[in-house]
Scaffold this motif. Structure first.
Motif, PDB file in Angstrom:
ATOM      1  N   TRP A 187       0.932  -1.237  -0.088  1.00 38.35           N
ATOM      2  CA  TRP A 187       0.092  -0.130  -0.491  1.00 38.35           C
ATOM      3  C   TRP A 187       0.898   1.139   0.234  1.00 38.35           C
ATOM      4  CZ3 TRP A 187      -5.032  -0.990   3.226  1.00 38.35           C
ATOM      5  CH2 TRP A 187      -5.593  -1.833   3.472  1.00 38.35           C
ATOM      6  N   THR A 188       0.257   2.650  -0.671  1.00 39.25           N
ATOM      7  CA  THR A 188       1.109   3.948  -0.947  1.00 39.25           C
ATOM      8  C   THR A 188       0.729   4.111   0.509  1.00 39.25           C
ATOM      9  OG1 THR A 188      -1.177   4.799  -1.412  1.00 39.25           O
ATOM     10  CG2 THR A 188       0.870   3.882  -2.829  1.00 39.25           C
ATOM     11  N   ASP A 190      -0.586   6.587   1.199  1.00 43.50           N
ATOM     12  CA  ASP A 190      -2.103   7.244   1.538  1.00 43.50           C
ATOM     13  C   ASP A 190      -3.008   7.282   2.404  1.00 43.50           C
ATOM     14  OD1 ASP A 190      -1.192   8.486  -1.407  1.00 43.50           O
ATOM     15  OD2 ASP A 190      -3.071   7.415  -1.826  1.00 43.50           O
ATOM     16  N   ALA A 193      -1.532   8.730   5.699  1.00 45.43           N
ATOM     17  CA  ALA A 193      -2.366   9.455   5.702  1.00 45.43           C
ATOM     18  C   ALA A 193      -3.525   9.528   6.467  1.00 45.43           C
ATOM     19  CB  ALA A 193      -2.111  10.863   5.034  1.00 45.43           C
ATOM     20  N   VAL A 194      -4.415   8.029   6.518  1.00 45.27           N
ATOM     21  CA  VAL A 194      -5.458   7.985   6.966  1.00 45.27           C
ATOM     22  C   VAL A 194      -5.436   7.324   8.304  1.00 45.27           C
ATOM     23  CG1 VAL A 194      -7.141   6.661   6.787  1.00 45.27           C
ATOM     24  CG2 VAL A 194      -6.474   7.136   5.206  1.00 45.27           C
ATOM     25  N   SER A 304      -8.098   1.799  -3.918  1.00 47.27           N
ATOM     26  CA  SER A 304      -7.681   2.586  -3.262  1.00 47.27           C
ATOM     27  C   SER A 304      -5.577   2.175  -1.801  1.00 47.27           C
ATOM     28  CB  SER A 304      -8.085   2.374  -1.153  1.00 47.27           C
ATOM     29  OG  SER A 304      -9.810   2.575  -1.522  1.00 47.27           O
ATOM     30  N   PHE A 305      -5.446   2.865  -2.176  1.00 50.01           N
ATOM     31  CA  PHE A 305      -3.907   3.232  -1.174  1.00 50.01           C
ATOM     32  C   PHE A 305      -2.800   2.558  -2.503  1.00 50.01           C
ATOM     33  CE2 PHE A 305      -6.779   2.193   1.983  1.00 50.01           C
ATOM     34  CZ  PHE A 305      -7.166   3.443   2.409  1.00 50.01           C
TER      35      PHE A 305
END
Length: 318
Positions: A187-188, A190, A193-194, A304-305
């Motif tokens: 996963w990235t 992002d 950050a969540v 997502s991600f």
């Protein structure tokens, strides 16, 4: 007594060290009440209670096995077993494999007596632990494990403890979610950050009566976390968030314990439902949720991600 391993490097034991061990033994036996005539305010001695424990926690056993494992004199154990039989706590049947041996099993009455003793022991241990601060609790459990590891020929795996969050924990939660989800799922950032926004909201709006973060530690290292927070739109609903277990602590049942803690706290706080958001690729977590009684109520394919996933919502009615 455990079999002690000898060190390759010779050293001298001085009288003050011997005195310290004996002083600790006197202190600890007083604390746990082993010198009382009846253990846990019962009619049973420490040895009798330990034999009851072995009988209750083995599917089948023989007197020879119990005497060996507890290092009890055979004659002394025989007297204990006769007392249990005369009191209706113990039954015997001939062993199919060896007619000279009897299979020992607790009766219904014996199981009830053990259950009562076991609950008293749990209550007494909980009372002792609740007298400690969070820092003292960590030091206490680590100290016990250090003693056990030093005296055991083959140390067992260290247990974990759960505590509430304190300064620095939120940084760990964000960091480890970012690292683990990148390494294991690709996963990235992002996702990191969540997680950062979730923990920031938790700290900014923390309601200790209705919200909780649990941090799991093992050998002084953080190995897991989970959050239960208020649903922003539904008064009687809580949200389970950020379940994480380090690879080094997997297989210990920690994930299940963390989810169960959320359930118990949610009920006590008056919630009617707990909901959570996860993804189909998190197979281990989904299994834990299913085993805890959560039901899959919604799923949605999405990107997502940095990856294609199926987003899922699970609910637990309390």
């Amino acid at each position: 007594m455990p079999q002690l391993t000898t060190t390759a490097e010779p050293y001298t034991i001085v009288k003050s060290q011997i005195a310290a061990v004996r002083a600790f033994n006197r202190f600890y036996t007083r604390i746990i009440g082993t010198l009382r005539e009846g253990l846990l305010n019962s009619e049973y001695s420490l040895s009798e209670a330990r034999v009851l424990y072995e009988l209750a926690n083995r599917p089948e056993s023989t007197a020879r096995e119990i005497a060996r494992d507890l290092e009890l004199d055979a004659g002394y154990l025989s007297r204990i077993l006769r007392k249990f039989e005369s009191g209706g706590l113990l039954g015997r049947k001939a062993s199919v494999e060896d007619g000279r041996q009897s299979i020992l099993k607790l009766t219904r009455q014996g199981k009830a007596v053990f259950s009562e003793l076991d609950q008293r022991s749990n209550d007494e241990a909980e009372q002792l632990l609740r007298s400690l601060s969070a820092k003292q609790l960590v030091e206490f459990l680590h100290g016990m494990r250090s003693i056990e590891n030093a005296l055991e020929a083959k140390p067992s795996r260290a247990p974990y403890i759960l505590r509430q969050h304190r300064a620095g924990d939120m940084g760990w939660v964000v960091h480890r979610h970012g690292v683990i989800y990148t390494q294991e799922l690709g996963w990235t950032p992002d996702f990191e950050a969540v997680v950062a926004r979730i923990v920031a909201d938790f700290i900014d709006n923390f309601d200790p009566k209705r919200e909780r973060c649990w941090i799991a530690e093992r050998d002084g290292e953080i190995v897991g976390s989970i959050f239960l927070v208020k649903h922003p739109e539904e008064k009687d609903t809580a949200k389970l968030r950020l379940l994480l277990v380090e690879a080094s602590a997997r297989g210990l049942g920690l994930g299940k314990t963390l989810v169960d803690e959320c359930t118990h706290f949610g009920r006590a706080a008056g919630y009617k439902k707990i909901t959570l958001w996860t993804h189909d690729v998190l197979a281990a977590a989904r299994h834990i949720y299913s085993q805890a009684g959560y039901k899959l109520v919604e799923e949605e394919p999405r990107h997502s991600f940095g990856v294609d996933v199926i987003s899922e919502t699970w609910d637990l009615t309390l």
